[in-house]
Design a protein around this motif. Structure first.
Motif: not given
Length: 138
Positions: A26-37, A82-85
């Motif tokens: 989760l930290s990696d996903i949030l720090s890389r900005g892998d979500l387009p929101d 939450a679902k894309p994460l």
């Protein structure tokens, strides 16, 4: 014999290990900005802890936006995503079931500051008898 209900005992080693794997992902996903929101792109979010349910199907993620501002907006944005994460976590962490993500505000910093303030209060200092020194000389 281990208590199957888990009452009265702390988390199992497996819960701790899976929680740490989910936290890192989760930290990696949030720090890389892998979500387009764009709401998540505007704020940096730290993930100090993830607690897993005993069956490993629910992950309670304790998060805190850096700077401590916009907590409610960050929690709302994370809950909306939450679902894309969860999908991203399922690609990064190999588990039988990808846990449902629940987000809570991490209050451990405020709790630590409150306890520190209590320990520094004059009443506690008087009871401890450490009024005249800081304790650095020991």
């Amino acid at each position: 014999m281990k208590n199957k209900t888990g009452s009265g005992s702390g988390p199992s080693q497996r819960q701790l290990r899976v929680g740490e794997l989910v936290r890192h992902a989760l930290s990696d996903i949030l720090s890389r900005g892998d979500l387009p929101d764009p709401a998540l792109a505007r704020v940096l979010i730290t993930v100090p802890e993830v607690r897993m349910s005993p069956d490993l199907k629910i992950a309670t993620c304790y998060v805190m936006p850096l700077g401590g501002k916009g907590e409610k907006e960050a929690i709302a944005a994370l809950a909306a995503n939450a679902k894309p994460l969860r999908g991203e976590i399922s690609r990064r962490v190999e588990l039988k079931y990808t846990p449902e993500l629940r987000f809570r505000l991490d209050t451990s910093f405020e709790e630590g500051a409150r306890i520190d303030a209590l320990l520094r209060s004059p009443d506690v200092q008087r009871d401890l008898g450490t009024n005249e020194t800081d304790g650095d000389d020991e």
